[in-house]
Design a protein around this motif. Sequence first.
Motif, short mmCIF file in Angstrom:
data_model
loop_
_atom_site.label_atom_id
_atom_site.label_comp_id
_atom_site.label_asym_id
_atom_site.label_seq_id
_atom_site.Cartn_x
_atom_site.Cartn_y
_atom_site.Cartn_z
N ALA A 81 0.83 -1.20 0.00
CA ALA A 81 0.00 0.00 0.00
C ALA A 81 0.87 1.26 0.00
CB ALA A 81 -0.94 0.00 1.20
N VAL A 82 1.93 1.27 0.78
CA VAL A 82 2.84 2.41 0.81
C VAL A 82 3.54 2.55 -0.53
CG1 VAL A 82 4.98 3.29 1.83
CG2 VAL A 82 3.17 2.39 3.30
N HIS A 83 3.99 1.43 -1.09
CA HIS A 83 4.66 1.47 -2.40
C HIS A 83 3.70 2.00 -3.47
CE1 HIS A 83 6.99 0.33 -5.89
NE2 HIS A 83 5.94 -0.34 -6.34
N ALA A 84 2.45 1.51 -3.48
CA ALA A 84 1.49 1.95 -4.47
C ALA A 84 1.19 3.44 -4.32
CB ALA A 84 0.20 1.14 -4.36
N ARG A 85 1.08 3.90 -3.10
CA ARG A 85 0.81 5.33 -2.85
C ARG A 85 2.01 6.19 -3.28
NH1 ARG A 85 -1.22 9.85 -3.06
NH2 ARG A 85 -1.36 11.15 -1.22
N MET A 86 3.20 5.75 -2.96
CA MET A 86 4.39 6.53 -3.31
C MET A 86 4.67 6.50 -4.80
SD MET A 86 5.06 7.91 -0.52
CE MET A 86 6.52 8.80 -0.99
N ALA A 87 4.26 5.44 -5.48
CA ALA A 87 4.49 5.33 -6.92
C ALA A 87 3.67 6.36 -7.68
CB ALA A 87 4.16 3.93 -7.41
N THR A 88 2.56 6.83 -7.11
CA THR A 88 1.72 7.82 -7.79
C THR A 88 2.21 9.24 -7.57
OG1 THR A 88 0.23 8.01 -5.88
CG2 THR A 88 -0.31 6.34 -7.54
N LYS A 89 3.10 9.45 -6.61
CA LYS A 89 3.62 10.79 -6.33
C LYS A 89 4.82 11.09 -7.22
CE LYS A 89 2.15 11.83 -1.78
NZ LYS A 89 1.75 13.19 -2.00
N GLN A 90 5.02 12.37 -7.48
CA GLN A 90 6.19 12.80 -8.23
C GLN A 90 7.41 12.70 -7.32
OE1 GLN A 90 6.59 13.81 -11.36
NE2 GLN A 90 4.44 13.40 -11.85
N PRO A 91 8.50 12.15 -7.82
CA PRO A 91 9.69 12.08 -6.98
C PRO A 91 10.24 13.49 -6.71
CG PRO A 91 10.20 11.38 -9.20
CD PRO A 91 8.71 11.59 -9.14
N LEU A 92 10.70 13.70 -5.52
CA LEU A 92 11.30 14.97 -5.13
C LEU A 92 12.77 14.92 -5.53
CD1 LEU A 92 10.56 17.57 -3.61
CD2 LEU A 92 11.35 16.47 -1.53
N ASP A 93 13.20 15.86 -6.33
CA ASP A 93 14.57 15.84 -6.83
C ASP A 93 15.51 16.53 -5.84
OD1 ASP A 93 13.59 18.35 -7.24
OD2 ASP A 93 14.40 18.58 -9.25
N LEU A 94 15.45 16.11 -4.60
CA LEU A 94 16.24 16.70 -3.54
C LEU A 94 17.31 15.72 -3.10
CD1 LEU A 94 16.58 18.95 -1.37
CD2 LEU A 94 14.93 17.69 0.00
N GLN A 95 18.53 16.18 -3.06
CA GLN A 95 19.62 15.37 -2.55
C GLN A 95 19.71 15.58 -1.05
OE1 GLN A 95 21.77 13.45 -4.42
NE2 GLN A 95 20.49 13.82 -6.20
N LEU A 96 20.27 14.62 -0.32
CA LEU A 96 20.48 14.80 1.10
C LEU A 96 21.50 15.90 1.31
CD1 LEU A 96 20.56 11.13 2.38
CD2 LEU A 96 18.75 12.79 2.66
N VAL A 97 21.17 16.86 2.16
CA VAL A 97 22.03 18.00 2.39
C VAL A 97 22.30 18.09 3.87
CG1 VAL A 97 22.18 20.51 2.22
CG2 VAL A 97 21.05 19.22 0.42
N ASP A 98 23.54 18.34 4.23
CA ASP A 98 23.90 18.54 5.63
C ASP A 98 23.34 19.90 6.06
OD1 ASP A 98 24.99 18.56 8.12
OD2 ASP A 98 27.07 18.73 7.44
N TYR A 99 22.58 19.93 7.15
CA TYR A 99 21.94 21.15 7.61
C TYR A 99 22.94 22.25 7.88
CZ TYR A 99 18.87 24.20 10.28
OH TYR A 99 18.15 25.27 10.73
N GLN A 100 24.13 21.90 8.34
CA GLN A 100 25.14 22.90 8.66
C GLN A 100 25.66 23.59 7.40
OE1 GLN A 100 25.59 23.59 11.79
NE2 GLN A 100 24.29 21.91 12.42
N GLN A 101 25.52 22.97 6.24
CA GLN A 101 26.06 23.53 5.01
C GLN A 101 25.05 24.38 4.24
OE1 GLN A 101 27.50 20.19 2.83
NE2 GLN A 101 29.22 19.82 4.20
N LEU A 102 23.85 24.57 4.80
CA LEU A 102 22.85 25.38 4.12
C LEU A 102 23.25 26.85 4.18
CD1 LEU A 102 19.55 23.77 5.37
CD2 LEU A 102 20.62 23.50 3.16
#
Length: 187
Positions: free
Chosen positions: A136-157
């Motif tokens: 159910a989670v996979h099916a729900r997430m498959a319908t959403k647009q992927p977020l093109d966000l890379q993991l970012v260290d909060y200190q480097q913002l």
Amino acid sequence: MDLLKYYRFVLPDGIEAASAILAYGAEAFLFYNHLHGRSMMDVQVHMFLFYTVVMCVFSVFLEVWHRDWVIASLSRAFFTLMQGTWFWQIGFILYPPLEAMERWDETSHQQMMVVTMIYTWHCAFNLVLMLVVGYAVHARMATKQPLDLQLVDYQQLSGDNNLKLASGKVIGLNGHLTLIESDSDEV
């Protein structure tokens, strides 16, 4: 541990795993030593619970050694779910909540075999439940647009706490690292 981290207490890495191992280990110790003077069926249901708790400890150790292995996390979730459903079943076996329910014969070998079969049904039911929820989670997430966000260290913002994505979309981060999406270029 999550509350301490939320309020920014400095905690060593892996403290969640250590506390989980300690909690599960204490629970296993209590259930193993909870058997003196009990009927055979009572000992049996508590030993099944003991084995389940030991598998929780083993799963947490797996999580520590293999942080990126999702099976380790899922095994801990499975065995924790097994504890919960088996606790309920123990209550129904040893202390039937309704007057109309017949008490189990705690000395009967046949009924003890039925208890073993019920435990395996709990294993199968919980596995199927986890598979259904996962699908159910996979099916729900498959319908959403992927977020093109890379993991970012909060200190480097940057000082404005905004991230500009490859698509040009801007995402602002508040003080608690919650994503705030915006359709405009400014947050």
